[in-house]
Enzyme design. Structure first.
Site, PDB file in Angstrom:
ATOM      1  N   GLY A 123      38.576  46.450  46.275  1.00 23.79           N
ATOM      2  CA  GLY A 123      37.673  47.039  46.968  1.00 23.79           C
ATOM      3  C   GLY A 123      37.798  48.670  47.307  1.00 23.79           C
ATOM      4  O   GLY A 123      36.881  49.029  47.839  1.00 23.79           O
ATOM      5  N   SER A 131      47.461  45.707  40.757  1.00 20.19           N
ATOM      6  CA  SER A 131      49.134  46.062  40.325  1.00 20.19           C
ATOM      7  C   SER A 131      49.659  46.549  41.646  1.00 20.19           C
ATOM      8  O   SER A 131      50.343  47.644  41.761  1.00 20.19           O
ATOM      9  CB  SER A 131      49.015  46.826  39.050  1.00 20.19           C
ATOM     10  N   GLY A 145      48.073  34.872  50.677  1.00 21.90           N
ATOM     11  CA  GLY A 145      48.719  35.705  49.880  1.00 21.90           C
ATOM     12  C   GLY A 145      47.508  36.743  49.271  1.00 21.90           C
ATOM     13  O   GLY A 145      47.557  37.278  47.889  1.00 21.90           O
TER      14      GLY A 145
HETATM   15  N1  LIG Z   1      45.015  36.688  46.556  1.00 25.14           N
HETATM   16  C1  LIG Z   1      44.694  37.854  45.949  1.00 25.14           C
HETATM   17  N2  LIG Z   1      44.893  38.806  46.163  1.00 25.14           N
HETATM   18  C2  LIG Z   1      44.542  40.184  45.337  1.00 25.14           C
HETATM   19  N3  LIG Z   1      43.263  39.810  44.745  1.00 25.14           N
HETATM   20  C3  LIG Z   1      42.730  38.457  44.530  1.00 25.14           C
HETATM   21  C4  LIG Z   1      43.345  37.546  45.142  1.00 25.14           C
HETATM   22  N4  LIG Z   1      42.758  36.173  44.788  1.00 25.14           N
HETATM   23  C5  LIG Z   1      41.674  36.847  44.204  1.00 25.14           C
HETATM   24  N5  LIG Z   1      41.603  38.028  44.071  1.00 25.14           N
HETATM   25  C6  LIG Z   1      40.680  38.818  42.997  1.00 25.14           C
HETATM   26  O1  LIG Z   1      41.390  38.904  41.972  1.00 25.14           O
HETATM   27  C7  LIG Z   1      41.026  40.323  41.779  1.00 25.14           C
HETATM   28  C8  LIG Z   1      42.752  41.171  41.469  1.00 25.14           C
HETATM   29  O2  LIG Z   1      43.302  40.868  40.118  1.00 25.14           O
HETATM   30  P1  LIG Z   1      44.386  41.595  39.535  1.00 25.14           P
HETATM   31  O3  LIG Z   1      44.498  40.969  38.091  1.00 25.14           O
HETATM   32  O4  LIG Z   1      44.078  42.919  39.637  1.00 25.14           O
HETATM   33  O5  LIG Z   1      45.444  41.570  40.659  1.00 25.14           O
HETATM   34  S1  LIG Z   1      47.063  41.753  40.525  1.00 25.14           S
HETATM   35  O6  LIG Z   1      47.151  43.159  39.800  1.00 25.14           O
HETATM   36  O7  LIG Z   1      47.629  40.797  39.395  1.00 25.14           O
HETATM   37  O8  LIG Z   1      47.753  41.986  41.926  1.00 25.14           O
HETATM   38  C9  LIG Z   1      40.597  41.166  42.636  1.00 25.14           C
HETATM   39  O9  LIG Z   1      39.719  41.915  42.170  1.00 25.14           O
HETATM   40  P2  LIG Z   1      39.429  43.313  42.760  1.00 25.14           P
HETATM   41  O10 LIG Z   1      38.599  43.299  44.087  1.00 25.14           O
HETATM   42  O11 LIG Z   1      38.470  44.125  41.735  1.00 25.14           O
HETATM   43  O12 LIG Z   1      40.686  44.136  42.841  1.00 25.14           O
HETATM   44  C10 LIG Z   1      40.107  40.054  43.516  1.00 25.14           C
HETATM   45  O13 LIG Z   1      38.654  39.716  43.391  1.00 25.14           O
HETATM   46  N1  LIG Z   2      33.639  56.410  45.520  1.00 24.74           N
HETATM   47  C1  LIG Z   2      32.770  55.328  46.301  1.00 24.74           C
HETATM   48  N2  LIG Z   2      32.313  55.583  47.350  1.00 24.74           N
HETATM   49  C2  LIG Z   2      31.562  54.572  47.882  1.00 24.74           C
HETATM   50  N3  LIG Z   2      31.562  53.092  47.509  1.00 24.74           N
HETATM   51  C3  LIG Z   2      32.262  53.012  46.262  1.00 24.74           C
HETATM   52  C4  LIG Z   2      32.833  54.015  45.444  1.00 24.74           C
HETATM   53  N4  LIG Z   2      33.420  53.566  44.477  1.00 24.74           N
HETATM   54  C5  LIG Z   2      33.072  52.162  44.519  1.00 24.74           C
HETATM   55  N5  LIG Z   2      32.377  51.740  45.840  1.00 24.74           N
HETATM   56  C6  LIG Z   2      32.088  50.371  46.132  1.00 24.74           C
HETATM   57  O1  LIG Z   2      32.980  50.044  46.593  1.00 24.74           O
HETATM   58  C7  LIG Z   2      32.760  48.416  46.463  1.00 24.74           C
HETATM   59  C8  LIG Z   2      34.337  47.830  45.520  1.00 24.74           C
HETATM   60  O2  LIG Z   2      34.273  48.823  44.271  1.00 24.74           O
HETATM   61  P1  LIG Z   2      34.990  48.216  43.067  1.00 24.74           P
HETATM   62  O3  LIG Z   2      34.863  49.206  42.014  1.00 24.74           O
HETATM   63  O4  LIG Z   2      34.445  46.933  42.847  1.00 24.74           O
HETATM   64  O5  LIG Z   2      36.424  48.179  43.634  1.00 24.74           O
HETATM   65  P2  LIG Z   2      37.655  47.291  43.004  1.00 24.74           P
HETATM   66  O6  LIG Z   2      37.553  47.377  41.510  1.00 24.74           O
HETATM   67  O7  LIG Z   2      39.015  48.242  43.296  1.00 24.74           O
HETATM   68  O8  LIG Z   2      37.956  46.012  43.783  1.00 24.74           O
HETATM   69  C9  LIG Z   2      31.697  48.144  45.452  1.00 24.74           C
HETATM   70  O9  LIG Z   2      30.806  47.715  46.239  1.00 24.74           O
HETATM   71  C10 LIG Z   2      31.479  49.700  45.025  1.00 24.74           C
HETATM   72  O10 LIG Z   2      30.236  49.555  44.646  1.00 24.74           O
END
Ligand SMILES: Nc1ncnc2c1ncn2[C@@H]1O[C@H](COP(=O)(O)OS(=O)(=O)O)[C@@H](OP(=O)(O)O)[C@H]1O
Ligand SMILES: Nc1ncnc2c1ncn2[C@@H]1O[C@H](COP(=O)(O)OP(=O)(O)O)[C@@H](O)[C@H]1O
Length: 193
Positions: free
Chosen positions: A40, A111, A160
């Protein structure tokens, strides 16, 4: 995790056309932009914006997004520490291949462990790895919660989860800190150097 033992009796195969030739053809430098941060924090948003901006400027890039890779290449991996480590290692190796192909590879994964990111950095010459830290506080990411995962983690339905009950280790020496979208311009300037 694979149980196959390390390969032996293997030899590196060189081809006549190398990275410099491909870079010349594409008129760009192959490299990896590695975006790290909490769920996020805006990694995917930044990765896609950067990819779009590079495309507009006639630069060939490819986004490796953690969520997407977990649908294919890394579908056998979960979120245990050793699985995350393997997830990052594989992605680092793929990113290295893309960079060798002459592309600007944008990797966006949580990561969370410093050692794993540093291992990816070590796969490439120094100037070819740009680490970008999405320095967003947990409260902000949790308030966004676009997938509802923080809510599930707080209620114990996901175990986790990074930032809740699994650690995130911020970079100590990243190339760039990102707090705002305007930041997209800065890796572009860096790539233009
Ligand atoms: N336990 C847990 N912890 C963190 N994230 C979780 C988990 N379970 C599911 N997800 C979802 O998986 C996305 C992260 O995957 P990544 O491959 O980037 O994770 S990692 O780098 O191996 O830690 C992550 O996506 P992003 O929100 O885009 O970061 C989550 O949607
Ligand atoms: N610079 C920003 N300002 C406000 N909201 C953002 C910004 N960048 C991303 N968002 C919003 O935050 C949320 C998470 O973004 P996302 O790119 O999916 O994050 P991640 O890939 O790290 O999980 C989405 O709803 C996106 O629209």
């Amino acid at each position: 995790m694979s149980t196959i033992t390390n390969s032996t009796n293997i030899f590196w195969q060189e081809c006549q056309i190398g990275k410099p030739d491909r870079q010349k053809l594409l008129n760009q430098k192959g490299c990896v932009v590695w975006i790290t941060g909490l769920s996020g924090s805006g990694k995917s948003t930044l990765a896609c914006s950067l990819g779009r901006e590079l495309h507009t400027r006639g630069k060939l890039s490819y986004v490796l997004d953690g969520d997407n890779l977990r649908h294919g290449l890394n579908k056998d991996l979960g979120f245990k520490p050793e699985d995350r480590t393997e997830n990052i290692r594989r992605t680092g190796e793929v990113a290295k291949l893309f960079a060798d192909a002459g592309l600007i590879c944008v990797a966006s994964l949580i990561s969370p462990y410093r050692r794993d990111r540093d291992a990816c950095r070590a796969m490439l010459p120094d100037a070819n790895f740009i680490e970008v830290f999405m320095n967003m506080p947990l409260q902000l990411c949790e308030a966004r919660d676009p997938k509802g995962l923080y809510k599930l983690a707080r209620s114990g339905k996901i175990k986790g989860f990074t930032g809740i009950d699994d650690p995130y280790e911020p970079p100590l020496n990243c190339e760039k800190l990102s707090r705002k979208m305007e930041f997209v311009q800065r890796p572009l300037q860096w790539l233009d150097k």
